[in-house]
Scaffold this active site. Sequence first.
Site, mmCIF file in Angstrom:
data_model
loop_
_atom_site.group_PDB
_atom_site.id
_atom_site.type_symbol
_atom_site.label_atom_id
_atom_site.label_comp_id
_atom_site.label_asym_id
_atom_site.label_seq_id
_atom_site.Cartn_x
_atom_site.Cartn_y
_atom_site.Cartn_z
ATOM 1 N N SER A 61 0.783 -1.304 0.130
ATOM 2 C CA SER A 61 -0.034 0.022 -0.029
ATOM 3 C C SER A 61 0.783 1.173 -0.016
ATOM 4 O O SER A 61 0.373 2.357 -0.287
ATOM 5 C CB SER A 61 -1.121 0.080 1.275
ATOM 6 O OG SER A 61 -2.196 -0.777 1.099
ATOM 7 N N LYS A 64 0.633 3.369 -3.104
ATOM 8 C CA LYS A 64 -0.502 4.103 -3.439
ATOM 9 C C LYS A 64 -0.068 5.800 -3.228
ATOM 10 O O LYS A 64 -0.766 6.554 -4.071
ATOM 11 C CB LYS A 64 -1.617 3.805 -2.322
ATOM 12 C CG LYS A 64 -2.413 2.495 -2.395
ATOM 13 C CD LYS A 64 -3.109 2.038 -1.208
ATOM 14 C CE LYS A 64 -3.754 0.675 -1.463
ATOM 15 N NZ LYS A 64 -4.628 0.355 -0.178
ATOM 16 N N TYR A 189 -2.086 -2.171 -10.833
ATOM 17 C CA TYR A 189 -2.240 -2.198 -9.546
ATOM 18 C C TYR A 189 -1.411 -3.399 -8.793
ATOM 19 O O TYR A 189 -0.620 -3.059 -7.743
ATOM 20 C CB TYR A 189 -3.848 -2.318 -8.854
ATOM 21 C CG TYR A 189 -3.871 -2.076 -7.497
ATOM 22 C CD1 TYR A 189 -3.630 -1.155 -6.785
ATOM 23 C CD2 TYR A 189 -4.155 -3.302 -6.981
ATOM 24 C CE1 TYR A 189 -3.847 -1.165 -5.448
ATOM 25 C CE2 TYR A 189 -4.423 -3.434 -5.468
ATOM 26 C CZ TYR A 189 -4.118 -2.143 -4.753
ATOM 27 O OH TYR A 189 -4.248 -2.466 -3.178
ATOM 28 N N TYR A 241 -4.565 2.979 7.586
ATOM 29 C CA TYR A 241 -5.969 2.441 7.536
ATOM 30 C C TYR A 241 -6.858 3.110 8.543
ATOM 31 O O TYR A 241 -6.442 4.229 8.934
ATOM 32 C CB TYR A 241 -5.755 0.972 7.260
ATOM 33 C CG TYR A 241 -4.935 0.261 6.604
ATOM 34 C CD1 TYR A 241 -4.523 0.652 5.260
ATOM 35 C CD2 TYR A 241 -3.843 -0.288 7.152
ATOM 36 C CE1 TYR A 241 -3.571 0.194 4.323
ATOM 37 C CE2 TYR A 241 -2.756 -0.878 6.402
ATOM 38 C CZ TYR A 241 -2.452 -0.818 5.019
ATOM 39 O OH TYR A 241 -1.456 -1.253 4.355
ATOM 40 N N VAL A 259 0.911 -4.062 3.747
ATOM 41 C CA VAL A 259 0.860 -5.481 4.424
ATOM 42 C C VAL A 259 2.104 -6.180 4.451
ATOM 43 O O VAL A 259 2.032 -7.392 5.060
ATOM 44 C CB VAL A 259 -0.389 -6.455 3.890
ATOM 45 C CG1 VAL A 259 -1.739 -5.556 4.182
ATOM 46 C CG2 VAL A 259 -0.424 -6.285 2.072
HETATM 47 N N1 GLN Z 1 -1.586 -5.302 -2.469
HETATM 48 C C1 GLN Z 1 -2.374 -5.333 -1.209
HETATM 49 C C2 GLN Z 1 -3.634 -5.504 -1.428
HETATM 50 O O1 GLN Z 1 -4.447 -4.669 -2.372
HETATM 51 C C3 GLN Z 1 -2.063 -4.072 -0.540
HETATM 52 C C4 GLN Z 1 -2.944 -3.704 0.485
HETATM 53 C C5 GLN Z 1 -2.139 -3.297 1.496
HETATM 54 O O2 GLN Z 1 -0.998 -2.957 1.800
HETATM 55 N N2 GLN Z 1 -2.762 -2.832 2.581
HETATM 56 O O3 GLN Z 1 -4.681 -6.040 -0.866
#
Ligand code: GLN
Length: 305
Positions: A61, A64, A189, A241, A259
């Site tokens: 994430s 992002k 993505y 989050y 994650v």
């Molecule tokens: N690639 C992970 C997903 O889309 C990224 C999510 C994350 O790091 N929270 O679920």
Amino acid sequence: MQLMLQEILESCKHLTRKGQVAQYIPALGDARSDCLGITVIDMNGHVFSVGDCQEKFTMQSVSKLITLMLALIDNGIDGVFSKVGMEPTGDPFNSIIKLETLEPAKPLNPMINAGAIATTSLIKGSGTAERLERILSLIRKLSKNPHISYNERVYLSEKETGDRNRSLAYFMRGIDIVKGDVEEHLDLYFLQCAIEVTTRDLANIALCIANMGKDPYTKEVVVPEHIVRIVKTFMVTCGMYDASGEFAIRVGIPAKSGVSGVIMACVPDRYGIGVVGPSLDDKGNSIAGIKVLEELSKRLKLSIF
Ligand code: GLN
């Protein structure tokens, strides 16, 4: 600083035994849960690293933030925020529920998966390869590491199992948020999430954000200041989050987690920080990583609030 980081590392190491490494992307499940690494870089370019700082982890994430920068560069502020909101969410990062119940129907912010997929769909370029190259080239510039690339195994593993993200993307095409080839956007993505970095790369990216988008040494503008301001604000309000509020109180600096266990944090005008600890809490944040940042913030008085 070096000594202090070593002390913090030792005092937080036992926390790597708590929580769990992410399993829902099978290839992430192989990570060593006892890893812990910290890199801090100051505005003069001094690098302080302890623990597992040579190892590469996928950005997940954290990517992002980079795709938000590019989408803003490509489409302008109105172009992006007509598709994705600016508000934090109390729901998990991969939640689908608000997409249907909110009016107007758009993802709440670009840091949750739905919002990030929408943002990624706005990145310009002809075909996945060219669009990925644009993401990689911005990350290479921000991190000062021309070798950054993605991990094929993690990418394929998420592509194979990412049905939840797939359903978010198709739902968003149904409500006109995502346009065009959904599979291509999803592919991009999954690729961006699989881009590999070390804590030093993260700290360098964060340093540029801490310096409002300017390379602190060459003074070159890497990302326009008004875009960095938006990105940094999202780090504060949505970066961890649905634990962003607690993190703001306990640590008090802009940060973004992934994650894989990575956290990228910046202290405006002072430091860029990269931390990794793959064992996660139930919100998907690194348990030891958060504690490291909390300690660091206490000792160096980093909170911006
Ligand atoms: N690639 C992970 C997903 O889309 C990224 C999510 C994350 O790091 N929270 O679920």
